[in-house]
Enzyme design. Structure first.
Site, PDB file in Angstrom:
ATOM      1  N   TYR A  56       1.068  -1.255  -0.220  1.00 45.17           N
ATOM      2  CA  TYR A  56      -0.241   0.346  -0.082  1.00 45.17           C
ATOM      3  C   TYR A  56       1.222   1.329   0.171  1.00 45.17           C
ATOM      4  O   TYR A  56       1.679   1.387   1.072  1.00 45.17           O
ATOM      5  CB  TYR A  56      -0.904  -0.122   1.415  1.00 45.17           C
ATOM      6  CG  TYR A  56      -2.384  -0.756   1.188  1.00 45.17           C
ATOM      7  CD1 TYR A  56      -2.587  -1.898  -0.072  1.00 45.17           C
ATOM      8  CD2 TYR A  56      -2.583  -1.390   2.607  1.00 45.17           C
ATOM      9  CE1 TYR A  56      -3.523  -2.780   0.008  1.00 45.17           C
ATOM     10  CE2 TYR A  56      -3.802  -2.677   2.789  1.00 45.17           C
ATOM     11  CZ  TYR A  56      -4.145  -2.633   0.827  1.00 45.17           C
ATOM     12  OH  TYR A  56      -5.307  -3.855   1.596  1.00 45.17           O
ATOM     13  N   LEU A 206     -18.487  -0.917   1.921  1.00 49.33           N
ATOM     14  CA  LEU A 206     -19.292   0.485   0.732  1.00 49.33           C
ATOM     15  C   LEU A 206     -18.956   0.401  -0.388  1.00 49.33           C
ATOM     16  O   LEU A 206     -18.918   0.754  -1.882  1.00 49.33           O
ATOM     17  CB  LEU A 206     -18.622   1.418   1.416  1.00 49.33           C
ATOM     18  CG  LEU A 206     -18.876   1.966   2.964  1.00 49.33           C
ATOM     19  CD1 LEU A 206     -18.917   3.396   3.031  1.00 49.33           C
ATOM     20  CD2 LEU A 206     -20.193   1.569   3.224  1.00 49.33           C
ATOM     21  N   ARG A 208     -16.335   0.463  -2.142  1.00 51.10           N
ATOM     22  CA  ARG A 208     -15.132   0.682  -2.365  1.00 51.10           C
ATOM     23  C   ARG A 208     -15.691   2.413  -2.441  1.00 51.10           C
ATOM     24  O   ARG A 208     -15.206   3.559  -2.992  1.00 51.10           O
ATOM     25  CB  ARG A 208     -14.013   0.763  -3.451  1.00 51.10           C
ATOM     26  CG  ARG A 208     -13.841  -0.877  -2.985  1.00 51.10           C
ATOM     27  CD  ARG A 208     -12.483  -1.149  -4.551  1.00 51.10           C
ATOM     28  NE  ARG A 208     -12.434  -2.147  -4.608  1.00 51.10           N
ATOM     29  CZ  ARG A 208     -11.200  -2.532  -3.953  1.00 51.10           C
ATOM     30  NH1 ARG A 208     -10.712  -1.717  -3.720  1.00 51.10           N
ATOM     31  NH2 ARG A 208     -10.991  -3.568  -3.814  1.00 51.10           N
ATOM     32  N   GLY A 209     -16.619   2.987  -2.450  1.00 51.25           N
ATOM     33  CA  GLY A 209     -17.863   4.470  -2.165  1.00 51.25           C
ATOM     34  C   GLY A 209     -18.316   4.260  -2.742  1.00 51.25           C
ATOM     35  O   GLY A 209     -19.515   5.210  -2.582  1.00 51.25           O
ATOM     36  N   SER A 212     -21.204   4.967  -0.411  1.00 55.03           N
ATOM     37  CA  SER A 212     -21.360   5.948   0.172  1.00 55.03           C
ATOM     38  C   SER A 212     -22.259   7.054   0.676  1.00 55.03           C
ATOM     39  O   SER A 212     -22.605   7.225   1.355  1.00 55.03           O
ATOM     40  CB  SER A 212     -20.065   5.977   0.244  1.00 55.03           C
ATOM     41  OG  SER A 212     -20.170   7.498  -1.302  1.00 55.03           O
TER      42      SER A 212
HETATM   43  N1  LIG Z   1      -7.806  -8.403   1.141  1.00 53.06           N
HETATM   44  C1  LIG Z   1      -8.069  -7.400   0.200  1.00 53.06           C
HETATM   45  O1  LIG Z   1      -7.863  -7.848  -0.914  1.00 53.06           O
HETATM   46  C2  LIG Z   1      -8.416  -6.115  -0.150  1.00 53.06           C
HETATM   47  C3  LIG Z   1      -8.475  -5.203  -0.616  1.00 53.06           C
HETATM   48  C4  LIG Z   1      -9.099  -3.791  -0.808  1.00 53.06           C
HETATM   49  C5  LIG Z   1      -9.134  -3.268   0.493  1.00 53.06           C
HETATM   50  N2  LIG Z   1      -8.619  -3.958   1.595  1.00 53.06           N
HETATM   51  C6  LIG Z   1      -8.728  -3.977   2.688  1.00 53.06           C
HETATM   52  O2  LIG Z   1      -9.945  -3.209   3.659  1.00 53.06           O
HETATM   53  C7  LIG Z   1     -10.206  -1.801   3.830  1.00 53.06           C
HETATM   54  C8  LIG Z   1     -11.373  -0.801   3.853  1.00 53.06           C
HETATM   55  O3  LIG Z   1     -11.906  -1.362   1.939  1.00 53.06           O
HETATM   56  P1  LIG Z   1     -11.823  -0.526   1.336  1.00 53.06           P
HETATM   57  O4  LIG Z   1     -11.115   0.932   1.466  1.00 53.06           O
HETATM   58  O5  LIG Z   1     -12.139  -0.353  -0.052  1.00 53.06           O
HETATM   59  O6  LIG Z   1     -13.314  -0.047   1.684  1.00 53.06           O
HETATM   60  P2  LIG Z   1     -14.698   0.645   1.534  1.00 53.06           P
HETATM   61  O7  LIG Z   1     -15.388   0.810   3.025  1.00 53.06           O
HETATM   62  O8  LIG Z   1     -15.568  -0.085   0.343  1.00 53.06           O
HETATM   63  O9  LIG Z   1     -14.226   2.008   1.042  1.00 53.06           O
HETATM   64  C9  LIG Z   1     -13.499   2.672   1.523  1.00 53.06           C
HETATM   65  C10 LIG Z   1     -14.119   3.799   0.817  1.00 53.06           C
HETATM   66  O10 LIG Z   1     -15.930   4.613   0.626  1.00 53.06           O
HETATM   67  C11 LIG Z   1     -15.499   5.844   1.268  1.00 53.06           C
HETATM   68  N3  LIG Z   1     -16.333   6.324   2.519  1.00 53.06           N
HETATM   69  C12 LIG Z   1     -15.883   5.612   3.458  1.00 53.06           C
HETATM   70  N4  LIG Z   1     -16.555   5.618   5.138  1.00 53.06           N
HETATM   71  C13 LIG Z   1     -17.024   6.704   4.193  1.00 53.06           C
HETATM   72  C14 LIG Z   1     -18.608   7.252   4.750  1.00 53.06           C
HETATM   73  N5  LIG Z   1     -19.485   7.615   5.511  1.00 53.06           N
HETATM   74  N6  LIG Z   1     -19.733   8.456   3.834  1.00 53.06           N
HETATM   75  C15 LIG Z   1     -18.651   8.743   2.390  1.00 53.06           C
HETATM   76  N7  LIG Z   1     -17.867   7.966   1.578  1.00 53.06           N
HETATM   77  C16 LIG Z   1     -17.253   6.501   2.873  1.00 53.06           C
HETATM   78  C17 LIG Z   1     -13.895   6.464   0.973  1.00 53.06           C
HETATM   79  O11 LIG Z   1     -13.814   6.903  -0.295  1.00 53.06           O
HETATM   80  P3  LIG Z   1     -13.281   8.485  -0.139  1.00 53.06           P
HETATM   81  O12 LIG Z   1     -11.904   8.970   0.361  1.00 53.06           O
HETATM   82  O13 LIG Z   1     -12.692   8.362  -1.819  1.00 53.06           O
HETATM   83  O14 LIG Z   1     -14.576   9.362   0.035  1.00 53.06           O
HETATM   84  C18 LIG Z   1     -13.280   5.924   1.082  1.00 53.06           C
HETATM   85  O15 LIG Z   1     -12.137   5.550   0.673  1.00 53.06           O
HETATM   86  C19 LIG Z   1      -9.221  -1.182   3.219  1.00 53.06           C
HETATM   87  O16 LIG Z   1      -8.435   0.283   3.685  1.00 53.06           O
HETATM   88  C20 LIG Z   1      -7.632  -2.043   3.159  1.00 53.06           C
HETATM   89  O17 LIG Z   1      -6.683  -2.172   4.255  1.00 53.06           O
HETATM   90  C21 LIG Z   1      -8.031  -5.719   1.198  1.00 53.06           C
END
Ligand SMILES: NC(=O)c1ccc[n+]([C@@H]2O[C@H](COP(=O)([O-])OP(=O)(O)OC[C@H]3O[C@@H](n4cnc5c(N)ncnc54)[C@H](OP(=O)(O)O)[C@@H]3O)[C@@H](O)[C@H]2O)c1
Length: 333
Positions: A56, A206, A208-209, A212
């Site tokens: 990352y 979410l 990935r947003g 959201s």
């Molecule tokens: N093992 C794997 O293959 C894998 C893959 C992906 C992720 N992960 C892990 O899982 C974690 C979470 O995944 P993810 O980041 O994809 O999760 P997610 O919660 O689906 O998406 C996160 C994005 O959603 C938006 N967001 C989050 N909370 C919000 C809210 N309350 N209101 C409005 N928008 C909101 C933000 O976008 P903006 O910041 O652009 O506003 C944020 O960057 C990662 O940090 C990582 O540690 C693992």
């Protein structure tokens, strides 16, 4: 904060984990001070599970957590690290390498960057098709025996791989995408994980947003070269269809006095004691939504309405592009 067990006989961890990926990579620029403040606020709220990966930001995310460790005692954190994804200086992805020597080498660098002498959980980011899972998990087990790693996890592994890996060493968690619009694990992987006593570390809660409540076609256009600009669900007609699902969810959220992100997170929380959502917040305001979702009670009627608004297979588009889908062991079983 409520605690959940990470696998049968595994450690107790906070019912929510903080995924730190977006603080260093994938989703466009992040604000360093806000990222650190978000980690601190999460810990203050009782979250100890931090999820990172050595790739990352090519080490950036681990160095950020090291900065956070300047004010947070090490024992307050449960640090889960992924390794094995190979990257080039232009940030492109080259595949995976989880050979035993690569496992030990990656861990050595991770410990150095984090400035700690152990990680709480170590897991390959993807199942390497060239390396038997027994060899990879066997090498991590050696690192457990040597005291550098406390627990072992897997990421995006299929049911067969979970069974094989569990014979080498107990697997505490499977990290895998799970949300209202990504329910592929429910058929085989989730029942297998439950049978084997493996917890689910749910990411992409979410989508990935997308779920959201704040994503728009304009944001997809602006995403450009950013990761989300390439994801099938964020493009063209797929996006139009998917945002219609979000609007259906918004109506239910408003009736519950919540927002879309909170409802989508609460739905994942409702999946069971063995499902631990990883919150992708990189701002304190987003973290606050996730913490509020912990308090949101969804009864059977709410769940029926939510699942009618976003039916199981209603989402348009795969969760990754074709190249990345092809790398997912979890999509093969
Ligand atoms: N093992 C794997 O293959 C894998 C893959 C992906 C992720 N992960 C892990 O899982 C974690 C979470 O995944 P993810 O980041 O994809 O999760 P997610 O919660 O689906 O998406 C996160 C994005 O959603 C938006 N967001 C989050 N909370 C919000 C809210 N309350 N209101 C409005 N928008 C909101 C933000 O976008 P903006 O910041 O652009 O506003 C944020 O960057 C990662 O940090 C990582 O540690 C693992």
């Amino acid at each position: 904060m409520k605690q959940k067990q990470l696998g049968t006989n595994g450690p107790m961890v906070s019912a929510l984990g903080l995924g730190c990926m977006g603080m260093s990579d994938f989703y466009g620029p992040a604000d360093r001070n806000e990222s650190l403040a978000t980690i601190q606020a999460a810990v203050d709220a009782g979250i100890q599970l931090l999820d990172t990966g050595d790739f990352y930001g090519m080490g950036h995310n681990e160095l950020l957590i090291r900065e956070a460790l300047a004010t947070i005692p090490r024992e307050k954190l449960f640090i889960a690290v992924k390794f094995g994804a190979l990257r080039a200086p232009d940030r492109s992805f080259l595949g995976v390498d989880t050979r035993p020597a690569a496992v030990k080498n990656a861990l050595a660098y991770t410990l150095q960057r984090l400035g700690t002498d152990y990680v709480d959980l170590y897991q390959p980011a993807r199942v390497d098709p060239q390396v038997p899972i027994e060899d990879t998990v066997g090498a991590i087990k050696e690192m457990v025996d040597a005291g550098y790693v406390r627990h072992i996890g897997l990421s995006e592994a299929g049911a067969d791989t979970l069974r094989r890996a569990s014979k080498v060493h107990p697997i505490a968690q499977l990290q895998i995408e799970y949300s209202l619009v990504s329910r592929h694990i429910e058929e085989e992987i989730l029942p297998t994980a439950r049978e084997l006593g493996i917890a689910i570390s749910a990411y992409g809660v979410l989508s990935r947003g997308l779920l959201s409540g704040h994503w728009t076609p304009e944001r997809s256009s602006q995403a450009g070269r950013e990761f989300r600009g390439h994801l099938p669900r964020f493009q063209g007609e797929n996006l139009e269809k998917n945002l219609a699902l979000v609007e259906a969810l918004r109506g239910i959220a408003e009736e519950k006095g919540a927002n879309v992100a909170q409802i989508a997170t609460a739905w994942v929380i409702s999946r069971g004691e063995d499902v631990i959502p990883l919150i992708g917040a990189r701002k304190r305001s987003h973290l606050a939504d996730a913490l509020a979702a912990l308090e949101l009670v969804l009864d059977a009627d709410d769940l029926t309405r939510i699942e009618a608004a976003v039916p199981k297979d209603a989402v348009a588009g795969t969760r990754y592009d074709a190249w990345q889908m092809n790398m997912l062991d979890s999509e093969r079983s």
